[in-house]
Design a protein around this motif. Structure first.
Motif, PDB file in Angstrom:
ATOM      1  N   GLY A  13       1.081  -1.119  -0.344  1.00 14.05           N
ATOM      2  CA  GLY A  13       0.095  -0.281  -0.093  1.00 14.05           C
ATOM      3  C   GLY A  13       0.817   1.066   0.232  1.00 14.05           C
ATOM      4  O   GLY A  13       2.250   1.356  -0.117  1.00 14.05           O
ATOM      5  N   THR A  14       0.230   2.478   0.260  1.00 16.91           N
ATOM      6  CA  THR A  14       0.957   3.435   0.303  1.00 16.91           C
ATOM      7  C   THR A  14       1.995   3.633   1.563  1.00 16.91           C
ATOM      8  O   THR A  14       1.421   3.481   2.555  1.00 16.91           O
ATOM      9  N   ARG A  18       2.649   0.362  -6.153  1.00 16.28           N
ATOM     10  CA  ARG A  18       1.507  -0.531  -6.742  1.00 16.28           C
ATOM     11  C   ARG A  18       1.458  -2.014  -6.875  1.00 16.28           C
ATOM     12  O   ARG A  18       0.656  -2.647  -6.593  1.00 16.28           O
ATOM     13  N   THR A  19       3.393  -2.601  -7.167  1.00 13.97           N
ATOM     14  CA  THR A  19       2.832  -3.723  -7.218  1.00 13.97           C
ATOM     15  C   THR A  19       4.053  -4.705  -5.824  1.00 13.97           C
ATOM     16  O   THR A  19       3.954  -5.510  -5.890  1.00 13.97           O
ATOM     17  N   ALA A  20       4.250  -3.190  -4.956  1.00 11.32           N
ATOM     18  CA  ALA A  20       4.955  -4.100  -3.784  1.00 11.32           C
ATOM     19  C   ALA A  20       4.193  -4.523  -2.908  1.00 11.32           C
ATOM     20  O   ALA A  20       3.397  -4.378  -2.892  1.00 11.32           O
ATOM     21  N   VAL A 274       2.228  13.896  -4.303  1.00 10.69           N
ATOM     22  CA  VAL A 274       1.797  12.896  -4.026  1.00 10.69           C
ATOM     23  C   VAL A 274       2.356  12.620  -2.469  1.00 10.69           C
ATOM     24  O   VAL A 274       2.282  13.318  -1.812  1.00 10.69           O
ATOM     25  N   ALA A 275       2.015  11.604  -2.457  1.00 13.68           N
ATOM     26  CA  ALA A 275       2.023  11.060  -0.687  1.00 13.68           C
ATOM     27  C   ALA A 275       2.371   9.925  -0.449  1.00 13.68           C
ATOM     28  O   ALA A 275       3.905   9.252  -1.609  1.00 13.68           O
ATOM     29  N   TYR A 276       4.073  10.914   0.330  1.00 17.69           N
ATOM     30  CA  TYR A 276       5.390  10.270   0.868  1.00 17.69           C
ATOM     31  C   TYR A 276       5.404   9.455   1.954  1.00 17.69           C
ATOM     32  O   TYR A 276       6.075   8.674   2.158  1.00 17.69           O
ATOM     33  N   LEU A 277       4.532   9.361   2.450  1.00 16.91           N
ATOM     34  CA  LEU A 277       4.222   9.137   4.231  1.00 16.91           C
ATOM     35  C   LEU A 277       3.070   8.136   4.646  1.00 16.91           C
ATOM     36  O   LEU A 277       2.490   8.652   3.484  1.00 16.91           O
ATOM     37  N   PRO A 278       3.092   7.752   4.972  1.00  9.93           N
ATOM     38  CA  PRO A 278       1.997   6.171   5.225  1.00  9.93           C
ATOM     39  C   PRO A 278       0.973   7.172   5.522  1.00  9.93           C
ATOM     40  O   PRO A 278       1.055   7.972   6.436  1.00  9.93           O
ATOM     41  N   GLY A 279      -0.392   6.926   4.942  1.00 10.43           N
ATOM     42  CA  GLY A 279      -1.470   7.937   5.752  1.00 10.43           C
ATOM     43  C   GLY A 279      -1.447   8.856   4.816  1.00 10.43           C
ATOM     44  O   GLY A 279      -2.443   9.967   5.152  1.00 10.43           O
ATOM     45  N   GLU A 280      -0.662   9.440   4.194  1.00 11.66           N
ATOM     46  CA  GLU A 280      -1.121  10.437   3.528  1.00 11.66           C
ATOM     47  C   GLU A 280      -1.812  10.211   1.967  1.00 11.66           C
ATOM     48  O   GLU A 280      -2.065   9.431   1.643  1.00 11.66           O
ATOM     49  N   VAL A 281      -2.317  11.711   1.655  1.00  8.56           N
ATOM     50  CA  VAL A 281      -3.160  10.786   0.388  1.00  8.56           C
ATOM     51  C   VAL A 281      -2.793  11.588  -0.696  1.00  8.56           C
ATOM     52  O   VAL A 281      -2.519  13.034  -0.500  1.00  8.56           O
ATOM     53  N   GLU A 282      -2.358  10.974  -2.283  1.00 10.16           N
ATOM     54  CA  GLU A 282      -2.342  11.980  -3.359  1.00 10.16           C
ATOM     55  C   GLU A 282      -3.251  12.763  -4.174  1.00 10.16           C
ATOM     56  O   GLU A 282      -4.228  12.687  -3.592  1.00 10.16           O
ATOM     57  N   PRO A 321       6.390   8.037  -6.906  1.00 12.55           N
ATOM     58  CA  PRO A 321       5.422   6.746  -7.026  1.00 12.55           C
ATOM     59  C   PRO A 321       6.132   5.602  -7.322  1.00 12.55           C
ATOM     60  O   PRO A 321       6.136   4.822  -6.105  1.00 12.55           O
ATOM     61  N   ALA A 322       6.390   5.660  -8.430  1.00 10.79           N
ATOM     62  CA  ALA A 322       6.889   4.066  -8.589  1.00 10.79           C
ATOM     63  C   ALA A 322       8.201   3.729  -8.821  1.00 10.79           C
ATOM     64  O   ALA A 322       8.882   2.776  -8.730  1.00 10.79           O
ATOM     65  N   GLY A 323       9.267   4.356  -7.310  1.00  7.35           N
ATOM     66  CA  GLY A 323      10.926   4.179  -7.106  1.00  7.35           C
ATOM     67  C   GLY A 323      10.894   3.892  -5.822  1.00  7.35           C
ATOM     68  O   GLY A 323      10.615   4.854  -5.243  1.00  7.35           O
ATOM     69  N   ILE A 324      11.806   3.252  -5.661  1.00  8.61           N
ATOM     70  CA  ILE A 324      12.461   2.791  -4.276  1.00  8.61           C
ATOM     71  C   ILE A 324      13.499   2.762  -4.278  1.00  8.61           C
ATOM     72  O   ILE A 324      14.186   3.099  -5.697  1.00  8.61           O
ATOM     73  N   THR A 325      14.501   3.540  -3.390  1.00  5.51           N
ATOM     74  CA  THR A 325      15.993   3.648  -3.375  1.00  5.51           C
ATOM     75  C   THR A 325      15.924   2.200  -2.302  1.00  5.51           C
ATOM     76  O   THR A 325      15.546   2.147  -0.991  1.00  5.51           O
TER      77      THR A 325
END
Length: 463
Positions: A13-14, A18-20, A274-282, A321-325
């Motif tokens: 989730g956020t 989306r595929t995580a 965009v939403a950077y943290l859990p609970g945020e809404v984009e 949101p599609a990328g992570i490090t």
């Protein structure tokens, strides 16, 4: 490298792609690929892009904008803002999803062209364009050059005359609308380097924007396509776009009254949050599209002018949101805090990257979220700070996050929402090579940008 049981994993989730998903063993997979396997085969730090998510976000924005403006009887066009993250692979994805490419430098422009993007679907921005950038744009016949000053009107017109061509131009204006998450990324106010104000300096005078538009019309080497506005970045309320649209449409009508030329396009920029943290809404694509389309239609009715074609330049909302490090944990150190602090002790978790691969927290206090992605843990959560290995006390990637108390050297840690501006703003501070970028989709890994090596850095050193 498909993660065992990845399909049956629990969605994260956020703010994760989306595929995580997380498997029963605690290992996170993205695009059907185990992050543990990625770290083993590709090394860390590593930028990981969920291709399905990134393409899906581009398609959703294009669909929403197209539908909302079609209801008003006009077209909407999207250009992916390459500054968020651009490589040839991403440029191809975006064009395949129906978007053009917005560039702001010789490197970005050359990358888009070398990816095979139709020049007519490329734009060039910049407040201080070089001769080389202007010449390449004109010689390749790109679709639009966004002029940023009165001086640039003459420079581009002269360059077009010398090449025997005609430049398709827009003018960037500042509307006075303030929007965005930080002063440094709010670009609609007037005390900054971009664009020309729509407001006169003195009563009875033309505004700088109107004067420049009239100057463009006076140069036969320039074709005036329309007016461009960009009010900021990480915007979570469409009201700012509505206010900017009203100002731009007023200027458009004023130009028509003075010159008889009603420009055919208005570009409202990007900056969708965009939403950077859990609970945020984009900011949802449908909401942006519907409210902006209504605002443009209302402004057209107010000014008594025909509706223009409208364009947008989203970047962060597609790539972020599609990328992570992905990082490997090194030193873990508990630090006692002074009396009166929010917690008595903070756990400093050092990673093998830092501000060199994500400068945004140090630059303007951007907040990020991190989690362990390589195992499960039953340990209690403790307040932690994720820090890098650069020689700066401000080398902080995540200021505050709760992590398992048993986090230790060798653990895999991922930071979410780094697809925009992570690699684009990366540096080699302390001569740390920049991480590579891989795309994941349906269990397959596609390298996009090769990891730098110390040998690459030495190759630039003339000794």
């Amino acid at each position: 490298m498909v993660a065992p049981g990845a399909a049956a994993g629990t969605p994260l989730g956020t703010p994760w792609p989306r595929t995580a998903t997380r498997g029963a063993d605690g290992v996170v997979s993205v695009g059907g690929v185990s992050l543990h396997d990625l770290a083993t085969t590709q090394g860390t730090p590593l930028y990981v892009v969920d291709e399905t998510d990134m393409r899906g976000r581009a398609a959703a924005l294009r669909t929403a904008m197209t539908a909302a403006f079609a209801e008003q009887g006009v077209e909407a066009e999207l250009f992916y803002a390459g500054k968020a993250f651009l490589c040839r692979g991403v440029a191809r994805w975006m064009t395949e999803e129906g978007l053009g490419i917005d560039t702001a430098s010789l490197g970005e422009l050359t990358t888009a062209l070398s990816a095979g993007v139709d020049p007519a679907r490329i734009g060039l921005h910049g407040n201080n364009k070089s001769d080389a950038e202007i010449e390449l744009a004109l010689s390749e016949g790109i679709g639009r050059i966004v002029l940023d000053s009165l001086v640039e009107v003459g420079r581009v017109a002269d360059a077009a005359a010398a090449l025997g061509t005609r430049a398709r131009a827009m003018l960037r204006v500042t509307t006075g609308v303030h929007a965005g998450g930080h002063e440094y990324i709010s670009t609609g106010h007037e005390d900054q380097k971009f664009g020309l104000s729509v407001h006169p300096a003195r009563a009875g005078e033309d505004s700088p924007a109107l004067a420049a538009l009239l100057a463009i019309l006076d140069r036969p080497e320039l074709e005036l396509l329309g007016i461009h506005s960009h009010i900021g970045s990480q915007i979570l309320d469409p009201a700012g776009f509505a206010a900017a649209a009203s100002e731009v449409m007023r200027l458009r009508a004023e130009l028509a009254e003075r010159s008889g030329a009603l420009v055919g396009e208005v570009d409202l920029g990007g900056g969708f949050g965009v939403a950077y943290l859990p609970g945020e809404v984009e900011l949802e694509p449908e909401r942006i599209a519907k409210e902006t389309a209504s605002a443009v239609a209302e402004a057209a009715a107010t000014t008594g002018t025909a509706l223009p074609q409208v364009s947008f330049e989203p970047g962060r909302s597609i790539a972020g949101p599609a990328g992570i490090t992905l990082y490997t944990v090194g030193t873990v150190k508990p630090v006692r805090l002074p009396e009166g602090s929010d917690v008595a002790e903070r756990l400093y978790v050092s990673i093998d990257g830092g501000m060199g691969d994500n400068i945004r927290p140090a630059l303007y206090g951007a907040a990020y979220h991190a989690e362990l992605v390589g195992r499960t843990s039953a340990a209690p959560l403790v307040r932690a700070r994720v820090v890098g290995k650069h020689c700066e006390s401000g080398d902080i990637v995540v200021h505050d996050v709760d992590l398992p108390a048993d986090v230790h050297a060798g653990d895999l840690l991922a930071v979410a929402v780094t697809g925009a501006y992570g690699r684009s703003m990366a540096s080699t501070y302390n001569l740390l090579p920049r991480p590579g970028v891989v795309a994941v989709r349906a269990g397959k890994v596609t390298p996009l940008v090769r990891r730098e090596t110390v040998a690459d850095l030495l190759a630039l050193d003339l000794g």
